[in-house]
Motif scaffolding. Structure first.
Motif, mmCIF file in Angstrom:
data_model
loop_
_atom_site.group_PDB
_atom_site.id
_atom_site.type_symbol
_atom_site.label_atom_id
_atom_site.label_comp_id
_atom_site.label_asym_id
_atom_site.label_seq_id
_atom_site.Cartn_x
_atom_site.Cartn_y
_atom_site.Cartn_z
ATOM 1 N N ARG A 52 -3.563 3.921 2.104
ATOM 2 C CA ARG A 52 -4.465 4.572 1.145
ATOM 3 C C ARG A 52 -5.910 4.660 1.640
ATOM 4 O O ARG A 52 -6.651 5.501 1.202
ATOM 5 N N VAL A 110 1.065 -13.736 -7.256
ATOM 6 C CA VAL A 110 0.739 -14.372 -5.974
ATOM 7 C C VAL A 110 -0.311 -15.469 -6.197
ATOM 8 O O VAL A 110 -0.186 -16.582 -5.682
ATOM 9 N N GLY A 160 -3.164 -8.573 1.409
ATOM 10 C CA GLY A 160 -3.837 -8.776 0.119
ATOM 11 C C GLY A 160 -4.877 -9.884 0.157
ATOM 12 O O GLY A 160 -5.286 -10.381 -0.891
ATOM 13 N N LYS A 161 -5.347 -10.245 1.348
ATOM 14 C CA LYS A 161 -6.307 -11.360 1.463
ATOM 15 C C LYS A 161 -7.564 -11.101 0.633
ATOM 16 O O LYS A 161 -8.036 -11.978 -0.090
ATOM 17 N N SER A 162 -8.105 -9.874 0.765
ATOM 18 C CA SER A 162 -9.350 -9.560 0.045
ATOM 19 C C SER A 162 -9.108 -9.510 -1.463
ATOM 20 O O SER A 162 -9.897 -10.048 -2.248
ATOM 21 N N THR A 163 -7.998 -8.898 -1.863
ATOM 22 C CA THR A 163 -7.675 -8.748 -3.292
ATOM 23 C C THR A 163 -7.346 -10.098 -3.931
ATOM 24 O O THR A 163 -7.899 -10.468 -4.969
ATOM 25 N N ILE A 164 -6.445 -10.832 -3.298
ATOM 26 C CA ILE A 164 -6.000 -12.124 -3.854
ATOM 27 C C ILE A 164 -7.155 -13.124 -3.811
ATOM 28 O O ILE A 164 -7.341 -13.915 -4.739
ATOM 29 N N ARG A 194 5.567 -8.628 -5.241
ATOM 30 C CA ARG A 194 4.948 -9.542 -6.199
ATOM 31 C C ARG A 194 3.530 -9.075 -6.500
ATOM 32 O O ARG A 194 2.708 -9.023 -5.583
ATOM 33 N N PRO A 195 3.231 -8.782 -7.744
ATOM 34 C CA PRO A 195 1.884 -8.318 -8.070
ATOM 35 C C PRO A 195 0.855 -9.431 -7.821
ATOM 36 O O PRO A 195 1.205 -10.618 -7.849
ATOM 37 N N PRO A 196 -0.403 -9.059 -7.557
ATOM 38 C CA PRO A 196 -1.431 -10.038 -7.213
ATOM 39 C C PRO A 196 -1.506 -11.243 -8.152
ATOM 40 O O PRO A 196 -1.659 -12.373 -7.689
ATOM 41 N N PRO A 204 -1.746 -10.591 7.798
ATOM 42 C CA PRO A 204 -1.980 -9.280 8.412
ATOM 43 C C PRO A 204 -2.713 -8.304 7.487
ATOM 44 O O PRO A 204 -2.860 -8.570 6.292
ATOM 45 N N MET A 205 -3.126 -7.191 8.053
ATOM 46 C CA MET A 205 -3.738 -6.117 7.261
ATOM 47 C C MET A 205 -2.786 -5.707 6.138
ATOM 48 O O MET A 205 -1.596 -5.500 6.377
ATOM 49 N N GLY A 206 -3.308 -5.638 4.938
ATOM 50 C CA GLY A 206 -2.480 -5.230 3.795
ATOM 51 C C GLY A 206 -1.758 -6.382 3.129
ATOM 52 O O GLY A 206 -1.023 -6.177 2.158
ATOM 53 N N THR A 256 4.440 -12.160 -0.362
ATOM 54 C CA THR A 256 3.748 -11.260 -1.308
ATOM 55 C C THR A 256 4.503 -9.963 -1.570
ATOM 56 O O THR A 256 4.082 -9.181 -2.412
ATOM 57 N N ARG A 274 0.599 -0.398 1.878
ATOM 58 C CA ARG A 274 -0.670 -0.849 1.277
ATOM 59 C C ARG A 274 -1.893 -0.421 2.075
ATOM 60 O O ARG A 274 -2.998 -0.410 1.536
ATOM 61 N N ARG A 313 -9.611 0.790 8.458
ATOM 62 C CA ARG A 313 -9.076 -0.153 9.448
ATOM 63 C C ARG A 313 -8.906 0.574 10.779
ATOM 64 O O ARG A 313 -7.921 1.279 10.994
HETATM 65 N N1 LIG Z 1 0.623 -8.373 -4.034
HETATM 66 C C1 LIG Z 1 0.282 -7.084 -3.968
HETATM 67 N N2 LIG Z 1 1.103 -6.141 -4.488
HETATM 68 C C2 LIG Z 1 0.764 -4.836 -4.420
HETATM 69 N N3 LIG Z 1 -0.367 -4.348 -3.861
HETATM 70 C C3 LIG Z 1 -1.218 -5.233 -3.326
HETATM 71 C C4 LIG Z 1 -0.943 -6.637 -3.345
HETATM 72 N N4 LIG Z 1 -1.963 -7.269 -2.729
HETATM 73 C C5 LIG Z 1 -2.830 -6.294 -2.346
HETATM 74 N N5 LIG Z 1 -2.400 -5.075 -2.709
HETATM 75 C C6 LIG Z 1 -3.066 -3.785 -2.436
HETATM 76 O O1 LIG Z 1 -2.976 -3.560 -1.041
HETATM 77 C C7 LIG Z 1 -4.177 -2.976 -0.540
HETATM 78 C C8 LIG Z 1 -4.716 -3.845 0.579
HETATM 79 O O2 LIG Z 1 -5.158 -5.093 0.036
HETATM 80 P P1 LIG Z 1 -6.307 -5.946 0.700
HETATM 81 O O3 LIG Z 1 -6.656 -7.021 -0.271
HETATM 82 O O4 LIG Z 1 -7.409 -5.083 1.180
HETATM 83 O O5 LIG Z 1 -5.536 -6.565 1.954
HETATM 84 P P2 LIG Z 1 -6.112 -7.325 3.233
HETATM 85 O O6 LIG Z 1 -7.500 -7.788 2.911
HETATM 86 O O7 LIG Z 1 -5.152 -8.445 3.467
HETATM 87 O O8 LIG Z 1 -6.057 -6.307 4.323
HETATM 88 C C9 LIG Z 1 -5.104 -2.831 -1.739
HETATM 89 O O9 LIG Z 1 -5.004 -1.510 -2.213
HETATM 90 C C10 LIG Z 1 -4.559 -3.811 -2.756
HETATM 91 O O10 LIG Z 1 -4.796 -3.381 -4.075
#
Ligand SMILES: Nc1ncnc2c1ncn2[C@@H]1O[C@H](COP(=O)(O)OP(=O)(O)O)[C@@H](O)[C@H]1O
Ligand SMILES: O=C(O)C1=C[C@@H](OP(=O)(O)O)[C@@H](O)[C@H](O)C1
Ligand SMILES: [Mg+2]
Length: 172
Positions: free
Chosen positions: A113, A158, A13-17, A153-155, A9-11, A150, A110, A117
Motif C-alpha cells: 500500500r 497481537v 507491524g512493528k510501527s503499528t503494534i 491476527r488484528p493488531p 521484517p517489513m510489514g 501476526t 501489508r 520502503r
Molecule cells: N496484525 C496486523 N494485521 C493486519 N494488518 C496489519 C497488522 N499489523 C500491521 N498491519 C498493517 O500493515 C502495514 C505495515 O505495518 P507497519 O506497522 O508499518 O509495519 P513495520 O513497521 O513492521 O514495517 C500497515 O498498513 C499496518 O496497518
C-alpha cells in the motif's frame, strides 16, 4: 523490564503494534526510522538515494545504540536492524525483545500500500522479501525473548498476546 523492543521484517507491524502497545502500557513510543527522519530532516527513501544503504545503516546503528540506552520506552526498529552484530548486542541489552513473525505473503500484502520502503522498489518485491527473510529470520530468532505470530491476527490481538507472553517470562 528496561525497554520493550519490537523486531521483525517489513510489514510485520512493528510501527503499528509498537504505538498501540505504548499506549496500552502508558509508556513513550519511539520508532527508530522516524527518529532518524526527524534527526536528519530527510525521509528514508531520500537517505537511501543519497547515502546508499550503508549510509542508512550507519545512521540506524547510531540511533539504535542511542535508543537502547533509554529506560522504559517501547521501541520499534526497522526490519534490517538485526543485520549488524553491534546492533544485535545493543538490542539484546536494551530490554525485552519481541519478534513479530509474519509470512512473506502477508508482508507483500501489508507493504504493497505504501512506497516508503526503498528496498521494495523493484519489479518483484516478493522475491526481495523472501531473500531477506531467509537471511534475517535466524538473526531475529537469535535475539528474541518471545516470538509472536501476526498472520491473520488484528493488531489488538497481537498486543494482547505480547502482554500475556511478557508476563509469563522468567526474569533474565
Ligand atoms: N496484525 C496486523 N494485521 C493486519 N494488518 C496489519 C497488522 N499489523 C500491521 N498491519 C498493517 O500493515 C502495514 C505495515 O505495518 P507497519 O506497522 O508499518 O509495519 P513495520 O513497521 O513492521 O514495517 C500497515 O498498513 C499496518 O496497518
Ligand atoms: O528491512 C529493511 O531493511 C528496512 C525496513 C524499513 O523499516 P520497516 O521494517 O519498519 O518497514 C526501513 O528501516 C528501511 O526501509 C529498511
Ligand atoms: Mg516500521
Amino acid at each position: 523490564m528496561r525497554n520493550l523492543i519490537l523486531i521483525g521484517p517489513m510489514g510485520a507491524g512493528k510501527s503499528t503494534i509498537g504505538r498501540l502497545l505504548a499506549k496500552e502500557l502508558r509508556l513513550p513510543f519511539k520508532d527508530s526510522d522516524k527518529e532518524i527522519e526527524q534527526r536528519t530532516g530527510a525521509d528514508i527513501p531520500w537517505i537511501f538515494d543519497v547515502e546508499g544503504e550503508q549510509g542508512f545503516r550507519d545512521r540506524e546503528q547510531a540511533m539504535i545504540e542511542e535508543l537502547c540506552e533509554e529506560d522504559g520506552v517501547v521501541l520499534a526498529t526497522g526490519g534490517g536492524a538485526v543485520l549488524r552484530p553491534a546492533n544485535r548486542h545493543a538490542l539484546r541489552c536494551g530490554g525485552r525483545v519481541v519478534y513479530l513473525h509474519t509470512s512473506v505473503e502477508q508482508q507483500i500484502e501489508r507493504t504493497s500500500r505504501d512506497r516508503n520502503r526503498p528496498l521494495l522498489r523493484t519489479a518483484d518485491p516478493g522475491k526481495v522479501l523472501r531473500d531477506l527473510m531467509s537471511i534475517r529470520d535466524p538473526l531475529y530468532r537469535e535475539i528474541a525473548d518471545i516470538i509472536i505470530e501476526t498472520d491473520e491476527r488484528p493488531p489488538r490481538l497481537v498486543v494482547n498476546e505480547i502482554l500475556e507472553r511478557l508476563q509469563a517470562l522468567p526474569p533474565r
